[in-house]
Design an enzyme around this catalytic site. Structure first.
Site, PDB file in Angstrom:
ATOM      1  N   GLU A 110      75.368  77.223   5.590  1.00  0.00           N
ATOM      2  CA  GLU A 110      73.943  77.029   5.353  1.00  0.00           C
ATOM      3  C   GLU A 110      73.436  75.769   6.048  1.00  0.00           C
ATOM      4  O   GLU A 110      72.337  75.756   6.607  1.00  0.00           O
ATOM      5  CB  GLU A 110      73.652  76.954   3.849  1.00  0.00           C
ATOM      6  CG  GLU A 110      73.776  78.280   3.126  1.00  0.00           C
ATOM      7  CD  GLU A 110      72.882  79.351   3.709  1.00  0.00           C
ATOM      8  OE1 GLU A 110      71.689  79.070   3.968  1.00  0.00           O
ATOM      9  OE2 GLU A 110      73.379  80.469   3.921  1.00  0.00           O
ATOM     10  N   HIS A 126      71.936  82.316  11.549  1.00  0.00           N
ATOM     11  CA  HIS A 126      73.075  82.956  10.882  1.00  0.00           C
ATOM     12  C   HIS A 126      73.666  84.045  11.782  1.00  0.00           C
ATOM     13  O   HIS A 126      74.884  84.167  11.927  1.00  0.00           O
ATOM     14  CB  HIS A 126      72.643  83.577   9.553  1.00  0.00           C
ATOM     15  CG  HIS A 126      72.701  82.646   8.384  1.00  0.00           C
ATOM     16  ND1 HIS A 126      73.827  81.912   8.060  1.00  0.00           N
ATOM     17  CD2 HIS A 126      71.769  82.338   7.439  1.00  0.00           C
ATOM     18  CE1 HIS A 126      73.596  81.203   6.974  1.00  0.00           C
ATOM     19  NE2 HIS A 126      72.348  81.424   6.584  1.00  0.00           N
ATOM     20  N   HIS A 180      66.221  80.032  10.642  1.00  0.00           N
ATOM     21  CA  HIS A 180      67.442  79.865   9.841  1.00  0.00           C
ATOM     22  C   HIS A 180      68.233  81.173   9.828  1.00  0.00           C
ATOM     23  O   HIS A 180      69.453  81.180  10.045  1.00  0.00           O
ATOM     24  CB  HIS A 180      67.045  79.448   8.422  1.00  0.00           C
ATOM     25  CG  HIS A 180      68.178  79.402   7.454  1.00  0.00           C
ATOM     26  ND1 HIS A 180      68.805  78.225   7.097  1.00  0.00           N
ATOM     27  CD2 HIS A 180      68.795  80.388   6.742  1.00  0.00           C
ATOM     28  CE1 HIS A 180      69.767  78.493   6.216  1.00  0.00           C
ATOM     29  NE2 HIS A 180      69.766  79.796   5.981  1.00  0.00           N
ATOM     30  N   GLU A 181      67.554  82.288   9.582  1.00  0.00           N
ATOM     31  CA  GLU A 181      68.246  83.582   9.510  1.00  0.00           C
ATOM     32  C   GLU A 181      68.744  84.033  10.878  1.00  0.00           C
ATOM     33  O   GLU A 181      69.845  84.571  10.995  1.00  0.00           O
ATOM     34  CB  GLU A 181      67.304  84.638   8.908  1.00  0.00           C
ATOM     35  CG  GLU A 181      66.809  84.325   7.508  1.00  0.00           C
ATOM     36  CD  GLU A 181      67.941  84.096   6.512  1.00  0.00           C
ATOM     37  OE1 GLU A 181      69.056  84.601   6.734  1.00  0.00           O
ATOM     38  OE2 GLU A 181      67.702  83.393   5.508  1.00  0.00           O
TER      39      GLU A 181
END
Length: 293
Positions: free
Chosen positions: A224, A151, A147-148
């Site tokens: 997100e 980003h 997930h990070e």
């Protein structure tokens, strides 16, 4: 959440320092009367320069400020099995996402959390909390790392910076227009600016800044969902769902779903609270992943 909070806090602090400094040196005396009133063109240029300077500088020091404020210990040479696993997992995901190897760090916090920040896709920082390493399985932690990394790969910090720069510009511009109007129309100041100008500008900038932050928060919530999708791609959809479920278990709602409508936090209060949320509710993120499957 920490990534957004650190960026916004730094941006506000920088804007405040720049505004006071420019005022002390007389640089912001841009509201010159040109026969018919405000010099709108000069004011807009001034607002854009000041607004983007705040957001761009916040981005430039984002890694430095995150390390200092969160106490992140960057892993230079892995000393434990967990550190070795973290570095190798991020390295593998970064290669799959097509970005340079980020710095990897750990910060001491009991809650399960992680964030990514940095001015460039190929020179980012990915950090996780000690609570996350203790509270999640490796499959779940891998999904959070994905997930990070997503980003970073999606360029979310740069896009956030540009949006914040535009928002800053209009907040600075409109607050000075309001200050000028109040000073001239209400207090009838004829020459220069009276005390009402600066007082009104400060109040208007605070109020407009709060309202404008809703735009930044809305953008953050949309990104997100995209980062969740990226984490599902890099680590597996079920692992991403499992990680979000773990977070939901760690942060249960204050009231059961069937009682929420009767609670003091329900209704309009929750609606207003949602406008300032950096992340969508975990239930919505989990549902989005399941629907995408």
């Amino acid at each position: 959440m920490k990534r957004i909070f650190l960026f916004l806090a730094t941006n506000v602090a920088i804007l405040l320092v720049l505004s006071v400094t420019l005022r002390l040196f007389g640089v912001d005396r841009i509201l010159n009367e040109q026969g018919t009133g405000l010099d709108i063109n000069n004011l807009l240029i001034f607002s854009a320069v000041l607004g983007f300077a705040g957001s761009l500088f916040s981005l430039a020091i984002s890694k430095w400020s995150a390390k200092r404020m969160m106490g992140v210990q960057v892993i230079e040479q892995p000393r434990t099995a967990d550190e070795q696993w973290l570095v190798e997992t991020v390295r593998r995901q970064a290669q799959a996402a097509g970005i340079g190897m980020p710095e990897v760090g750990i910060f001491n916090a009991p809650e399960m959390n992680a964030f990514a920040t940095g001015a460039r896709r190929n020179a980012a920082l990915v950090a996780v909390s000690t609570g996350l390493l203790r509270g999640m399985s490796r499959q779940e932690a891998e999904a959070v790392l994905g997930h990070e990394v997503s980003h970073v790969a999606n360029g979310d910090m740069v896009t956030l910076t540009l949006i914040q720069g535009v928002v800053n510009t209009f907040v600075i511009f409109l607050s000075r227009v309001i200050g000028y109007t109040v000073d001239k129309v209400v207090f009838k100041t004829e020459r220069g600016h009276g005390p009402a100008f600066m007082i009104t500008v400060i109040v208007a900038q605070l109020v407009l800044g709060i309202l404008a932050s809703m735009i930044v928060m809305w953008f953050s919530r949309q990104r997100e969902f995209r980062a969740d999708s990226g984490g599902a791609t890099l680590a597996g959809r079920q692992s991403m769902i499992s990680a979000l479920e773990r977070l939901r278990q760690a942060h249960p709602p204050a009231l059961p779903d069937k009682m929420a409508a009767f609670g003091i936090t329900g209704g309009l209060g929750d609606g207003l609270k949602r406008l300032f949320m950096t992340h969508p509710p975990l239930e919505e993120r989990i549902a989005a992943l399941r629907n995408a499957a």
